[in-house]
Design a protein around this motif. Structure first.
Motif: not given
Length: 185
Positions: A5-9, A22-25, A30-42, A66-69
């Motif tokens: 959660a933090g700045e738009r990406s 690639d993209g954002d919510h 604030f903005f939530l950014v779902d980062c790809p490739g960490v976990g289940y990505a085929q 500000r925070v990483v989930f």
């Protein structure tokens, strides 16, 4: 997956599991950014490695972060990619502390401070509570201890179907509003 959660990406998500690309919510505050490739990505290994390099730079260079989930599948506990992310968080925290000790004036992300990395165990409605408390909880705690993150990393147990953990997640989302971008390590 890692959610910050933090700045738009420039990240977007896809309805398919493991298909974030690639993209954002966006929300008004604030903005939530779902980062790809960490976990289940085929996807090809080369693309996963590029995503990991991007994530490293994103976590270190976004002073407004500000925070990483860190979302971990509660049915399995931390997998190899989850352990890599934990190691990265520990390494970046150490690097940030070194900058501060040396008087380096860099503005580092608040998200690298203790208590700003939140581990989220997901899908807890999919298994019985004794399994979570025993196998998954022990594996998660052990992994956090391995990287020196166990004392200041909150663990939030969640289930979207059973609505478990919603209030606690909102508590940590409120961290987005409450801190300056100054290096407070």
């Amino acid at each position: 997956a890692a959610v910050a959660a933090g700045e738009r990406s420039s990240l977007t998500s896809n309805a398919l599991a493991g298909a974030t690309s690639d993209g954002d919510h966006e929300d008004e505050a604030f903005f939530l950014v779902d980062c790809p490739g960490v976990g289940y990505a085929q996807v090809p290994k080369q693309l996963q490695e590029a995503w990991k390099r991007f994530l490293r730079a994103f976590l270190l260079e976004r002073s407004t972060l500000r925070v990483v989930f860190h979302l971990v599948d509660g049915r399995h506990g931390p997998m190899a990619d989850d352990l890599e992310l934990m190691a990265l968080i520990a390494e970046l925290r150490s690097q940030a502390a070194k900058y501060k000790a040396e008087g380096d004036g860099r503005r580092l992300p608040v998200a690298l401070m203790p208590g700003r990395y939140v581990l989220v165990l997901t899908k807890l409605d999919k298994l019985d509570k004794s399994r979570v408390k025993n196998k998954v909880w022990v594996a998660t705690d052990s992994a956090l201890r391995k990287f020196g993150l166990h004392e200041d990393t909150p663990i939030v147990c969640t289930s979207s179907e059973a609505r478990i953990g919603r209030d606690e997640m909102w508590k940590y989302l409120q961290l987005v509003y409450g801190s300056s971008c100054e290096n407070e390590l």
